[in-house]
Design an enzyme around this catalytic site. Structure first.
Site, short mmCIF file in Angstrom:
data_model
loop_
_atom_site.label_atom_id
_atom_site.label_comp_id
_atom_site.label_asym_id
_atom_site.label_seq_id
_atom_site.Cartn_x
_atom_site.Cartn_y
_atom_site.Cartn_z
CB CYS A 139 -0.91 -0.02 1.12
SG CYS A 139 0.10 -0.25 2.85
CD GLU A 186 -5.21 -5.04 3.66
OE1 GLU A 186 -5.20 -3.98 4.18
OE2 GLU A 186 -4.22 -5.69 3.05
NE ARG A 232 -4.66 -0.90 5.83
CZ ARG A 232 -4.11 0.32 6.31
NH1 ARG A 232 -5.16 1.24 6.59
NH2 ARG A 232 -3.15 0.39 6.89
C1 LIG Z 1 0.64 -4.32 2.90
S1 LIG Z 1 1.67 -5.57 3.46
C2 LIG Z 1 0.54 -7.22 3.50
C3 LIG Z 1 0.39 -7.44 4.97
C4 LIG Z 1 -0.63 -8.69 5.12
N1 LIG Z 1 -1.99 -8.51 4.56
C5 LIG Z 1 -0.50 -8.99 6.69
O1 LIG Z 1 -1.74 -9.03 7.20
O2 LIG Z 1 0.21 -9.00 7.42
C6 LIG Z 1 2.51 -6.18 1.76
C7 LIG Z 1 3.35 -7.17 1.86
O3 LIG Z 1 3.93 -7.10 0.52
C8 LIG Z 1 5.33 -7.68 0.47
N2 LIG Z 1 5.81 -7.58 -0.80
C9 LIG Z 1 6.23 -6.21 -1.22
N3 LIG Z 1 6.67 -6.33 -2.60
C10 LIG Z 1 6.78 -7.91 -2.88
C11 LIG Z 1 7.25 -8.67 -3.92
N4 LIG Z 1 7.60 -8.11 -4.99
N5 LIG Z 1 6.92 -10.01 -3.73
C12 LIG Z 1 6.46 -10.51 -2.50
N6 LIG Z 1 6.05 -9.85 -1.40
C13 LIG Z 1 6.35 -8.50 -1.47
C14 LIG Z 1 5.93 -6.71 1.64
O4 LIG Z 1 7.09 -7.06 2.04
C15 LIG Z 1 5.02 -6.65 2.67
O5 LIG Z 1 4.95 -7.61 3.78
#
Ligand SMILES: C[S@@+](CC[C@H](N)C(=O)[O-])C[C@H]1O[C@@H](n2cnc3c(N)ncnc32)[C@H](O)[C@@H]1O
Length: 418
Positions: A139, A186, A232
């Site tokens: 996000c 989300e 959210r």
């Molecule tokens: C907004 S958080 C999601 C959190 C999740 N819904 C939770 O309850 O913990 C987005 C996640 O995407 C991961 N992320 C970002 N870029 C990514 C990529 N290229 N491949 C895999 N994960 C990635 C980040 O490390 C982060 O943990």
């Protein structure tokens, strides 16, 4: 109760899961349960081992046996919600090492954790078949803080930000290939208004018109469930038409929601290290005074036991200023990681949440996460529609569709979606 029945209950496994773990049929499990057949010593050993592993069972109920994938998993907030309705997670993608540590500690898995999503969107056949796709795509490019920081650095944001902002399309590419029966995405509330609405219109356009899903969305705040106001947006899509009506879903009133006193640790259990240093506390007060003089609302926020906190952010580790806890006769303190786990609904009821990363990482993980009981609420609401979709499809597997690549706007054409 027989030893087998006792161990099965302690493991939290459903009959089907136990069958899979023990390599026998569900019918055999039923025979073990009824005492018609004696469980093998090996089966008892395996169950004991699973219980000793201490992590949560893969899924807790077999009410709706469906498979889901957990993309951008973070520490698994969406997963907990969908396990609560009997879903079974068959694939996870999360690239952050510290988040993966917490995730692995809290979910006993039968699958490897995937890393960078782009490896899977380039070749979605690497993702296993699933009925439901969950994705809390990053996000940061869309949140107010992320945008203003990027604006101030004169950098592109949202879809024009080459890496983070385009990750929605990686999830879309996997949806395009597997065509799951449903998905739940989300993001921050600000996704809807980002870039005058263009970003959100692009997302909905891809999901609805390019992928052909029946898409609904709604902003839900977490304060009916936890003492935190965290809004959210949830985007729910079904492959086939359903009677699910997100707008008519009755969200409980926040008026009767919990207060901070329900999640705060007793004063004598809180390590003094969480109390702000005199220097930081002075800095925050000076900062606030400076901005108030200019008519800005910036500054720290203090909360007492009868309050509901502001949104916990991924930057909470820096100074904790968005949620400071009053301490009569002393400087305020930050929330402890355990209190954050409670504030986000990870540690709740009979669910304990294990944290073995540094405080900094723990704060980042909770600040990035979804509030679990909100997801549980949404999952429960869509459960009958998932079940119907599975029954209607007459099979558990989604048919992979070899579809053209989802259109990714480039810098010059992004506005074309407006
Ligand atoms: C907004 S958080 C999601 C959190 C999740 N819904 C939770 O309850 O913990 C987005 C996640 O995407 C991961 N992320 C970002 N870029 C990514 C990529 N290229 N491949 C895999 N994960 C990635 C980040 O490390 C982060 O943990």
């Amino acid at each position: 109760m027989s030893e087998f029945n006792d161990l099965l209950r302690q493991s939290g496994l459903t009959r089907e899961e136990a069958a899979e773990e023990l390599g026998v049929s569900a019918r055999t499990i039923r025979r073990y349960e009824s005492g018609e057949t004696q469980a093998r010593p090996r089966d008892l050993r395996v169950l004991k081992g699973l219980i000793a592993a201490g992590a949560r069972p893969i899924a807790r109920s077999a009410a709706v046996p469906f498979r889901f994938v957990d993309l951008f998993a973070g520490i698994g907030g969406l997963r907990l919600g969908f396990e609560s309705i009997g879903g079974r997670c068959v694939f996870t993608s999360e690239w952050d090492e510290a988040a993966r540590t917490t995730y692995s500690l809290n979910f006993r898995d039968n699958h490897e954790l995937g890393g960078d999503i782009r490896e899977y969107s380039e070749d979605p056949s690497k993702v296993p078949e699933h009925d439901v796709l969950l994705a809390g795509f990053p996000c940061q490019p869309f949140s107010i803080a992320g945008v203003s920081k990027k604006n101030s650095l004169n950098r592109p944001h949202g879809f024009l930000c080459d890496t983070q902002g385009t990750l929605f399309f990686d999830a879309a590419q996997i949806i395009a290939y597997w065509r799951p029966k449903a998905f739940v995405l989300e993001n921050v509330k600000n996704l809807e208004s980002h870039d005058g609405g263009t970003t959100f219109r692009t997302i909905i356009n891809v999901l609805r018109n390019e992928l052909g899903y029946h898409v609904q969305h709604r902003v839900i705040s977490s304060d009916p469930w936890v003492p935190q106001k965290r809004e959210r947006i949830f985007i729910v899509g079904f492959r086939e038409p359903t009677e699910f009506d997100f707008d008519r879903l009755e969200v409980p009133s926040a008026a009767r929601g919990p207060k901070l006193k329900d999640i705060l640790q007793p004063h004598d259990e809180v390590d003094p290290k969480y109390t702000l240093t005199p220097r930081l506390w002075q800095y925050l007060q000076d900062y606030r005074a400076k901005h108030q003089a200019k008519g800005n609302g910036f500054g720290y926020s203090l909360f007492g036991p009868n309050d509901v906190a502001r949104t916990l952010s991924a930057r909470y580790y820096k100074d904790g200023s968005e949620v400071l806890i009053e301490q009569p006769g002393s400087r305020p303190r930050r929330l402890t990681p355990l209190e954050c786990a409670r504030l986000m609904g990870f540690d709740r009821g009979d669910r304990r949440w294990r944290i073995e990363v540094s405080d900094t990482q723990a704060y980042r993980q909770f600040g990035n996460a979804v509030v679990v009981p909100v997801v549980e609420f949404i999952a429960k609401a869509i459960e009958p529609h998932i079940r119907t979709a599975i029954e209607t499809a007459g099979q558990m597997a989604s048919e992979p569709h070899l579809v053209p690549t989802v259109t990714r706007p480039d810098r010059s054409s992004a506005a074309a979606y407006a």
